[in-house]
Motif scaffolding. Structure first.
Motif, PDB file in Angstrom:
ATOM      1  N   VAL A  81      -2.017  13.583   9.210  1.00 36.17           N
ATOM      2  CA  VAL A  81      -1.839  12.783   7.744  1.00 36.17           C
ATOM      3  C   VAL A  81      -0.159  12.578   7.675  1.00 36.17           C
ATOM      4  N   SER A 132       2.431  11.929   5.283  1.00 34.67           N
ATOM      5  CA  SER A 132       2.785  11.616   4.004  1.00 34.67           C
ATOM      6  C   SER A 132       3.642  12.589   2.940  1.00 34.67           C
ATOM      7  N   CYS A 167       4.193  11.276  -3.513  1.00 35.56           N
ATOM      8  CA  CYS A 167       3.491  10.184  -3.384  1.00 35.56           C
ATOM      9  C   CYS A 167       2.168  10.287  -3.966  1.00 35.56           C
ATOM     10  N   CYS A 179      -0.851   9.259  -1.810  1.00 33.90           N
ATOM     11  CA  CYS A 179      -0.922  10.422  -0.815  1.00 33.90           C
ATOM     12  C   CYS A 179      -1.942  11.374  -1.447  1.00 33.90           C
ATOM     13  N   GLN A 226      -5.366  12.321   0.050  1.00 33.38           N
ATOM     14  CA  GLN A 226      -5.983  13.423   0.204  1.00 33.38           C
ATOM     15  C   GLN A 226      -7.358  13.440  -0.150  1.00 33.38           C
ATOM     16  N   TRP A 244      -1.045  17.859   8.703  1.00 34.55           N
ATOM     17  CA  TRP A 244       0.179  17.137   8.031  1.00 34.55           C
ATOM     18  C   TRP A 244       1.437  17.128   8.391  1.00 34.55           C
ATOM     19  N   VAL A 292       3.320   5.297   2.986  1.00 34.97           N
ATOM     20  CA  VAL A 292       2.446   6.590   3.094  1.00 34.97           C
ATOM     21  C   VAL A 292       1.291   6.363   1.956  1.00 34.97           C
ATOM     22  N   PRO A 293       0.159   6.954   2.194  1.00 37.09           N
ATOM     23  CA  PRO A 293      -0.493   7.885   3.337  1.00 37.09           C
ATOM     24  C   PRO A 293      -0.542   6.965   4.825  1.00 37.09           C
ATOM     25  N   ALA A 326      -4.077   4.513   1.128  1.00 35.19           N
ATOM     26  CA  ALA A 326      -5.242   5.388   0.591  1.00 35.19           C
ATOM     27  C   ALA A 326      -6.621   4.537   0.771  1.00 35.19           C
TER      28      ALA A 326
END
Length: 227
Positions: A12, A14, A18, A21, A25, A44, A187-188, A201
């Protein structure tokens, strides 16, 4: 048929400041729970939305106004994000955030957490999101980072001592720059088995489908031959 569980890794990419993000998650956690037949290892990776912020951080309100132009625009952005967060169990408190931090030190601690195991790193990732977006804490502050590391199961005195040095600062900056060179501009980004990128996301159903497809392809031996 083998009873052995299929396994895949998801990197991930990230940044803890953010909001998407944080939402990502939560959605990834749901996706993993929806695919119990696959053992998903989450790692991560660093990305900095703004590496130009000084290490001491900037006043959040001034920084965001300079970025988005007006309080009205900023309110609109927050109003759009808050219900999406609420749907995922996130209590965004943007008003509580006083400092826009440089996240290089948060990423350094995340890097050290990975050496302690994926579970420790995952706990730390979740805690940093909570601290910043729900509690308004400055995650550029070494005391905040040290306490988060302790809560995640790391050796706090060691983390505190390492934060006082430049250990891994260049390595983290280089890894974040590499993500940009790979074409990751936002991101993500979820990188499955180091080959297949899911940007943004995405809904948990979309992520769960991607996990199933990649795990099945891996089980068939197709990933090894993919270019």
């Amino acid at each position: 048929m083998s009873d052995e569980k299929q396994s895949i890794t998801i990197d991930v990419v990230s940044d803890a400041v953010c909001p998407w993000c944080f939402i990502g998650q939560k959605r990834l956690d749901k996706a993993v729970a929806a695919v119990p037949e696959v053992d998903v290892q989450i790692r991560w990776r660093p990305f900095q939305l703004d590496p130009t912020i000084p290490l001491e951080g900037k006043d959040r309100k001034q920084y965001m106004l300079a970025k988005f132009g007006s309080e009205e625009r900023l309110r609109q952005i927050h109003a759009n994000i808050e219900p999406l967060g609420e749907a995922e169990g996130i209590d965004f408190d943007f008003e509580a955030i006083k400092v826009s931090p440089n996240t290089i030190d948060a990423h350094r601690v995340m890097r050290w957490a990975s050496a302690a195991g994926v579970e420790v790193q995952n706990r730390l990732a979740r805690r940093l999101f909570q601290l910043y977006f729900e509690e308004g804490q400055n995650i550029g502050d070494h005391a905040v980072l040290t306490e988060a590391a302790r809560e995640a199961g790391m050796d706090a005195p060691v983390v505190e001592a390492m934060l006082a040095t430049d250990t891994d600062r260049d390595a983290v900056a280089n890894e974040a720059a590499t993500a940009s060179r790979m074409g990751i501009t936002g991101v993500p980004c979820f990188l499955l088995e180091g080959k297949y990128a899911v940007m943004g996301a995405q809904e948990s159903d979309t992520l769960a489908d991607a996990i199933r497809q990649i795990a099945a392809a891996k089980a068939r031996g197709e990933l090894e031959t993919a270019s």
